[in-house]
Structure formats: structure tokens, C-alpha cells
Write an enzyme that holds these catalytic residues in place. Structure first.
Site, short mmCIF file in Angstrom:
data_model
loop_
_atom_site.label_atom_id
_atom_site.label_comp_id
_atom_site.label_asym_id
_atom_site.label_seq_id
_atom_site.Cartn_x
_atom_site.Cartn_y
_atom_site.Cartn_z
N GLU A 211 0.80 -1.22 0.00
CA GLU A 211 0.00 0.00 0.00
C GLU A 211 0.84 1.28 0.00
O GLU A 211 0.44 2.27 -0.60
CB GLU A 211 -0.94 0.01 1.23
CG GLU A 211 -2.05 -1.01 1.18
CD GLU A 211 -3.06 -0.73 0.09
OE1 GLU A 211 -3.44 0.45 -0.09
OE2 GLU A 211 -3.46 -1.68 -0.62
N SER B 232 -45.76 -32.61 28.11
CA SER B 232 -45.69 -33.24 29.43
C SER B 232 -44.50 -32.79 30.23
O SER B 232 -44.40 -33.11 31.43
CB SER B 232 -45.67 -34.76 29.28
OG SER B 232 -46.89 -35.23 28.75
#
Length: 853
Positions: free
Chosen positions: A170, A435
């Protein structure tokens, strides 16, 4: 005769009298570039003094003027005046002129756009969005949450390959320029002027200025402001500071800002630990984060990484050997997206942190109760069962919650695959428990005076316009409560609800930890009110820990990066919600579910296990919630759209997954008995019940004549017996284990020995279905911690949890009861409930009567 002096040169004289004509050189006498006079050479015998006097320009001969003009034109045509370099000189001249005017114009634009910006004295670096670092019990990172997706790292904490790779690709002259690379800036200016895309014109400082202050628009104004801000950054901060800010804020794709977020996003590791190849891959992303993503296009990412490695070698950051090694290694496998069950827990943590301290303003570290070892085991258990049997049984989703005795969530899985669906089914989904809701019914009955061996008639019953039935539409007659619990008899649970009152059952569920609204009607016996798996599981923990509320929590401590504690959980003094005898009796009955009933698939070698299964209408949902003396775990299986599964019950897939997970979770613990076993805790004895009417001759005949018994088993719809009445109230016995509410005793009933005890086995405290510990001593348990008086415990060390058996706390207040009338909701269909294994029952015959039996 005088000699002639024509061969002597006459020197000009500048003194004395002057000729009338001025002494001057005309154009023919001047020396030009070739060093020769334009006047042709005279003959040797010409004498200077024989020449006539020169005339002035005004007196010159017109014929001579014409000669001189022709000679000048001839000289120009020969190239003696400027020659070939004349056009080049003119080009240089005009370039200089245009450059001056361009500089003036650019200076004007800089002054203009600079005047639009705020004063430099008011410029400040904007705060980086706060990050939430979420850690497990051992300190390892579960996830990062926030806008950036990762914490900020100091430059010296990063892998050294990262800054080197970024600078090489860069901004190679980062440490030598003053914030702007003139060559790159000129190239960007020309490209912008001609409409071409800008490539490689910005330095790292310029990119940081753009990321911090400016929009991504590519205009003259933004570029000029970027340059000015770059100068300011270079004067305000050091090169290392600028590079660190850039690496912690630059975008790497996939919502990852900064090297830490990107490293964890793609490689599931910290930026401290990335290798050379991974660093090159991350640096290569900066050119096009989406297109070059290793998760999207691994080949393009690898090619770009090799370019970065080449630039690193050119800059001297790595050697030829390093380059060859890095290029020879296979590319790292990058995750296609955030995945892993731990992200369900991380999402829950984010919600909890915002509830506890609000939106964080600074980076925070959140310590959780999650154990990553258990998290991985839970995810594996669910996937193993789903992959093996889910397809053929039409079960596509599952969820799991595991808590310890204090309510701390040790593992959570909110679905089959976080990458495909981030919805947390363990916390946010509310479904009927079936249940699995019955333990609240039975606990309410125990508080009302029932015992595990209290006999209740399993027979058809009508409550209003509702006629509950067992799963297989068969009935066992008089059975003890422990048997009814183990085999999930629906008619018994419905009768108990009406006997103690639906409001009492709702109050019990809320008291133990169910926060969802529950309608107080008879159908709650079969779990028709919707609850979440987390609240249901934590409610069961109250049975496990001896009757204390286990409030579910996942956040243990919140601190900022400086170590300042912003929040710390304290569950050292939980309220008591059940008396010790009731908790012990429930453990005895629910252990029968796993030992002899519908939860047999959840048995663990060497451990006492208790729990309850649940199945809802048409097999839409299947649950199993069970516990050992150490941990409580709830598991749900089903489909997001509520599609029917193929006869999947709570005792099937959920119980299998429960066993696989708990086998791993219990490793490292010494088996200890469930609370209440061999403790001598006694419930109030039941009142002697009135004898049932004597057997008539019709009863005898019904046991002999074929077909008569079938009529008794299937009475006419109008002959249903009424629901049982509530037991008569009686004051509870005084003592530590007494209840806050007065206990009730059941109505008279005939006691029946369903399963005779094994000869030689010691008597059990909780009925014929209970299994007592036969002398096993657990001597290798750690010594109990010392607790102060009043129930306040000494603070445990980090990562430890207090022994639930030593909690002491007052009773919890009665939970509010939601409004509702009995039978006010639509009645569930007949297939609600658990699978029941039918057993043959013996009818009374004439021989029995004659023999006195």
C-alpha cells in the site's frame, strides 16, 4: 622612385581629427555563429587604403541593401538562427508558463476548499466504535461484537508480518514521506481530471484521513481536504501511531474493521497469531475486500497474496527462504461466514450487556459463564442426532440449554447452524412444553399434601367439556403418583390440576422460574401454555439444587479495558422456592422417569439422573429436560414452521442427544447422588382413606363373563366420573423444610402395591417406585466451602461456583397469577402427551374373593 606600401596594414586611429563619417560596423562585418565574416574574402592584392570612404546607413547604396537582404535570407535558410532546437525551446517555455498558472489555480482551490473546513485547532480523531470482547470461563475469546467486529490492538501486539505486508503493498515509502506521495498524488490528479479511476495515489496517511473524516466520494474537494488532513495527521502523530490507527480501522470486508476483526472473521484466530501467508492474504484484501475475499474466491485471494509476498521480498521484509515456504503452504481455510454455536451465546450476551449497563461507550470485556468445551460438545451432540436420524424423522432443528445449580448458563445452542439462521430458539422461541410441564403439577400436589405413593385412579375423566386421554388411550386404574409421573399419565395430571387448583400450578411455575404468561386452566396439565427452553430448564434446576431458585444468567462480569468493573453478577443468596422434602420427593419421582419410564434413553452410567420428557400435538415439538447432581440440561427438537415430525417424542431424539452431551459434560466430576436420597426427609403421611365399596356379585361376574370387562373399561360418554376434589387443608409441620403455604393432605384412597420391593432392599422414603442408594459412599467429593451466617457466602475464586447444597435463603414471594378461567382455552387433542408403554393389569376374580385377596 618611392616604394608602394600596399602590403602594410593600416591601424585605425581613435585620436585626433575624425572623418566625417562615423566609425561603425555594418551587418556584413559582424561575426555570427560559424566564426566567419559574411563579407566574401577580397583578392590578396586589394589594399584597405584603396577602398573608398564608407558611407553612413543613410548614404548607403540601395543596391548594397538588396545584396545584404539576399544574404540574410540565405543565412536563415541555412539554419544558422536557432536551428532544430527552436520548437523545443518554445515548448519548454509554454510548459513553464502553464505550470505556473496551474500552480496558481490549484493554490486557489486549496485556499477555497481549505476555507470551507473547520479550524485545524478543533480537529480531533473520532472515537473508534466501542467493541465488546466476550470471553468464556477460561478467558478464551468467544466472539467480538460491535460495529468494528474486533478490539483495537497496539502495533507491538500484532503479528509483525501484518504491518510489513500492508506497507509493502500500500505505501512502500510510508516512513520517508510527509503524508503525501507527490508522484502518486500527481497520477491521481491526472486520472481524476481525465475521468479514469484513481489507483495507487493515496498514502496510508491519506487513506486514514479519508476513513476518519471524509466520505468516499472521488472529487477535487475531497482530495484536497484529504491532503490537508494528511499534513495535520503527520504533524500531530508519529508514524507508528498513524500506522496503528490505520490497521485498527481499515475495512477488510464481511463487516470486519481492523486486523483483529478480520483475522477472527476469516481465520478464527487473533491478529497476534497470524502467520506470513495469512498476513499477506489480509493485506491483499485492501485492494478489493469483497472481490478478493478468501471466503468468496479463495483462488483470487491466493493470487493476490502471492503478489503481496513478492513485494515484501523486494522491500527486504522477508528472505527468499520465507517466500518459498509461504508460497509452498496451502492457503488457509477461511470461514465462509460467522459460524459456531458459541455465537448464539454471544448474541444473548450483547442483549444482556445492554440491559445491564446500557449501550457501551468504550471497549468492554464481558466475562461469561459459558464453557467452550461444553459448547462444542452440545453443538456436536445435536448435529450428530440430526444428521443421523433427523432426515428420516422430519426433524430439522434443535436447541439446547445447560445450566448449573446457580443458574449459570454453561452451554447454549440456539439452532442447527448459526451461519444459516441466527435466530436463537433456546431463548426467543416459545413453544408448548407438553408433558415436560407436569413436574410443576406434581410439585403443587406435593405441597397440597400428596405423596409419591398416594394412589390416584387412572381412568377416563371429564373436566367441563374436556376429556383428557392417555397417549395410547389405555388406563391403568389406581396407581401411585410416582408411577403416573414415570409413565406420563395425562388423566392423572389433569385430575391433580383440578384437585389443587390451576392457580396453584401457575404460581408454582412462576415461582420456580417460568416468566411467560400461563393461563390457569385445566389444560396446563399437558403443557398447553408456551414457554422458552431456557426458562423451563432453569426451573428444573430448583429440583436439582434442593429447592432454591436458579435464575438463568450468562454475564458474570463486565469491565473496561483498564480493568474497571462496570457490573458483576452476584447469585450467592438465592431465594428458596421449594421445601427440601418436596424437592427430594420430586427428584425421587423424576428419577423414575429415566429409570423405568419414558426417559430411559437418557440413562448415564454411574450417575443418578432425573428428568421429564414432553411431546406436543401431532409431534410438532419434542423435549427432554433432565439433570444430575451437577447440571441441568434441556433439549428441544422440531421444525421452525411447526411441521409434524414422524412420531418423534421427548424420550426419543431429545433424550438421545441429552445422553451424548451429558456424557461429555460430566467428565471430570465425581458421581454424587441427587438431592434427598438417603437424607431421611419425610413428607407428611397421607390420611387413612375410606375403604372402597365391597365387591358385588356384578363385579365378580364382570371378571368372569367375556365382554363384560370391556364395557367397564370404556364407559359411556355420560358416565365419566367427576374430577377429584381438593384435599382437606392441614397445617404443615414446623421445621426448616416446612412450606410457606399450608400443606394439604389427599382425600382417602386405597393404597396399592404396584411394584413390590425387592427382598432385602431397605425401605425407601418416597414410595414403592423409588430406588434407594444401597450404601454407596462418595468420599472423594471436595470439602464444602465455609459460608457465613445468614446465607451470605464467601466470594468464590474466578471460574468457581458455590455448592448449591449450602445455600441458605428465605422463601421467595408468591408469583402473580395471570387471569383465566378453568377450561377457558381450546382443549388439546387426544394425542397430546407422552408415549406410554401399556402393562397388563390383573382383574379381581371369584378366586381372589374366596381367598381373601
Amino acid at each position: 622612385m618611392a616604394a608602394r606600401k600596399s602590403d602594410k596594414r593600416v591601424e585605425p586611429s581613435f585620436g585626433g581629427s575624425q572623418d566625417k563619417d562615423d566609425f561603425r560596423l555594418d551587418a556584413d562585418d559582424r561575426i555570427i555563429g560559424n566564426g566567419r565574416s559574411t563579407r566574401r574574402a577580397q583578392k590578396a592584392d586589394d589594399e584597405y587604403d584603396d577602398l573608398p570612404p564608407r558611407k553612413t546607413r543613410k548614404q548607403s547604396d540601395p543596391s548594397n541593401d538588396r545584396d545584404r537582404s539576399s544574404r540574410k535570407a540565405s543565412s536563415n535558410r541555412g539554419g544558422d538562427n536557432g536551428g532544430f532546437f527552436a520548437p523545443l525551446k518554445r515548448l519548454v517555455y509554454w510548459c513553464v508558463v502553464l505550470s505556473i498558472w496551474a500552480a496558481i489555480g490549484i493554490g486557489g482551490l486549496v485556499l477555497y476548499y481549505g476555507a470551507q473546513m473547520p479550524s485545524a485547532s478543533s480537529w480531533t480523531i473520532p472515537d473508534r466504535p466501542p467493541n465488546m470482547k466476550i470471553t468464556s470461563t477460561d478467558g478464551s475469546v468467544i466472539a467480538n461484537r460491535g460495529t468494528t467486529g474486533g478490539e483495537a490492538l497496539a502495533l507491538e501486539d500484532m503479528s509483525p508480518y501484518l504491518p510489513q505486508a500492508v506497507m509493502s503493498i500500500e505505501d512502500r515509502r510510508f516512513y520517508s514521506h510527509f503524508g503525501v506521495d507527490p508522484l502518486g498524488l500527481a497520477r491521481a490528479f491526472v486520472n481524476n481530471l481525465t475521468g479514469q479511476p484513481i489507483q495507487g495515489g493515496s498514502t496510508i496517511t491519506q487513506q486514514l484521513a479519508k476513513n476518519l473524516f471524509l466520505s468516499p466520494d472521488r472529487t477535487f474537494e475531497r482530495k484536497i481536504q484529504e491532503v490537508l488532513l494528511s499534513f495535520w495527521l503527520e504533524t500531530k502523530f508519529t508514524k507508528d501511531q498513524i500506522l496503528a490507527m490505520y490497521l485498527n480501522r481499515v475495512y477488510f470486508g464481511a463487516n470486519a474493521y481492523g486486523v483483529e476483526a478480520a483475522s477472527r472473521r476469516y481465520f478464527n484466530k487473533s491478529a497476534r497469531d497470524v502467520n506470513l501467508g495469512e498476513a499477506a492474504t489480509l493485506a491483499g484484501l485492501l485492494k478489493a475486500p469483497s472481490r478478493l475475499s478468501p471466503a468468496r474466491d479463495p483462488k483470487a485471494a491466493e493470487e493476490r497474496a502471492q503478489v503481496v509476498l513478492g513485494t515484501m521480498r523486494e522491500e527486504g521484509y522477508i528472505t527468499d527462504s520465507d517466500l518459498k515456504t509461504a508460497m509452498a503452504q496451502p492457503p488457509s481455510n477461511a470461514k465462509s461466514s460467522w459460524n459456531g454455536a458459541q455465537h448464539y451465546a454471544a448474541d444473548m450476551v450483547v442483549d444482556e450487556v445492554k440491559r445491564l449497563i446500557g449501550e457501551p461507550k468504550v471497549d468492554v470485556v464481558v466475562e461469561t459463564t459459558v464453557d467452550l468445551r461444553l459448547e462444542e460438545a452440545a453443538e456436536k451432540a445435536l448435529k450428530d442426532v440430526l444428521n443421523k436420524e433427523g432426515g428420516k424423522l422430519n426433524a430439522s432443528q434443535a436447541a439446547l440449554v445447560s445450566v448449573d445449580a446457580t443458574g449459570a448458563i454453561r452451554a447454549m445452542v440456539g439452532g442447527r447452524d448459526y451461519a444459516q439462521s441466527q435466530f436463537n430458539r433456546a431463548v426467543k422461541a416459545k413453544r408448548q412444553p407438553g408433558s415436560a410441564f407436569k413436574p410443576f403439577v406434581y410439585a403443587s400436589a406435593l405441597e397440597a399434601g400428596y405423596n409419591p405413593d398416594t394412589i390416584v385412579n387412572d381412568a377416563p375423566v371429564r373436566i367441563g367439556n374436556w376429556t383428557p386421554e392417555n397417549y395410547e388411550k389405555e388406563y391403568k386404574g389406581p396407581v401411585p403418583l410416582s408411577y403416573a409421573m414415570a409413565h406420563s399419565l395425562n388423566t392423572v395430571a389433569a385430575q391433580l390440576v383440578m384437585a389443587v387448583g390451576p392457580e396453584k400450578v401457575v404460581s408454582m411455575a412462576h415461582r420456580l422460574g417460568v416468566d411467560s404468561d400461563i393461563q390457569p386452566n385445566a389444560s396446563i396439565a399437558l403443557g398447553t401454555s408456551e414457554v422458552s427452553l431456557t426458562e423451563l430448564t432453569s426451573s428444573y434446576a430448583a429440583f436439582m439444587n434442593g429447592g432454591y431458585k436458579a435464575t438463568p444468567y450468562i454475564v458474570k462480569r463486565i469491565a473496561d479495558t483498564d480493568g474497571k468493573v462496570l457490573y458483576e453478577a452476584d447469585y450467592t443468596n438465592p431465594p428458596r422456592v421449594l421445601s427440601a422434602p418436596v424437592a427430594a420427593a420430586m427428584n425421587s419421582m423424576m428419577s423414575g422417569v429415566v429409570r423405568d419410564g419414558t426417559g430411559r434413553a437418557a440413562r448415564l452410567d454411574g450417575w443418578q439422573v432425573a428428568g421429564k420428557s414432553g411431546t406436543t400435538q401431532s409431534f410438532r415439538d419434542a423435549l427432554f429436560v433432565g439433570y444430575t447432581s451437577i447440571m441441568t440440561t434441556g433439549i428441544w427438537f422440531g421444525n421452525d414452521d411447526g411441521a409434524f415430525m414422524k412420531k418423534v417424542t421427548g424420550g426419543g431424539l431429545p433424550a438421545k442427544a441429552w445422553k451424548e452431551y451429558m456424557t461429555v459434560a460430566m467428565k471430570g466430576y465425581t458421581p454424587t447422588p441427587l438431592f434427598g436420597f438417603n437424607s431421611g426427609l419425610q413428607l407428611p403421611p397421607p390420611v387413612e382413606e375410606e375403604q372402597s365399596p365391597s365387591t358385588s356379585i356384578g363385579d365378580i361376574i364382570s371378571g368372569i363373563i367375556p365382554g363384560a370387562s370391556d364395557q367397564r373399561e370404556a364407559p359411556a360418554p355420560d358416565n365419566f366420573p367427576p374430577a377429584p376434589r381438593a384435599p382437606v387443608q392441614q397445617a404443615a409441620p414446623r421445621g426448616e423444610a416446612s412450606l410457606e403455604q399450608p400443606a394439604r393432605r389427599p382425600p382417602p384412597a386405597t393404597r396399592q402395591q404396584v411394584q413390590p420391593a425387592t427382598p432385602g432392599q431397605p425401605d425407601c422414603a418416597y414410595g414403592d417406585n423409588a430406588v434407594c442408594n444401597t450404601g454407596t459412599v462418595y468420599d472423594n467429593r471436595p470439602p464444602p466451602r465455609q459460608y457465613r451466617e445468614g446465607g451470605s457466602a464467601n466470594r468464590a475464586q474466578p471460574g468457581e461456583y458455590r455448592d448449591y447444597r449450602e445455600y441458605r435463603a428465605p422463601y421467595d414471594s408468591q408469583a402473580p397469577v395471570p387471569p383465566g378461567d378453568v377450561g377457558g382455552r381450546p382443549m388439546p387433542p387426544s394425542d397430546v402427551g407422552q408415549v406410554y408403554q401399556p402393562q397388563e393389569t390383573r382383574r379381581t376374580t371369584l378366586y381372589d374373593i374366596l381367598m381373601g385377596q
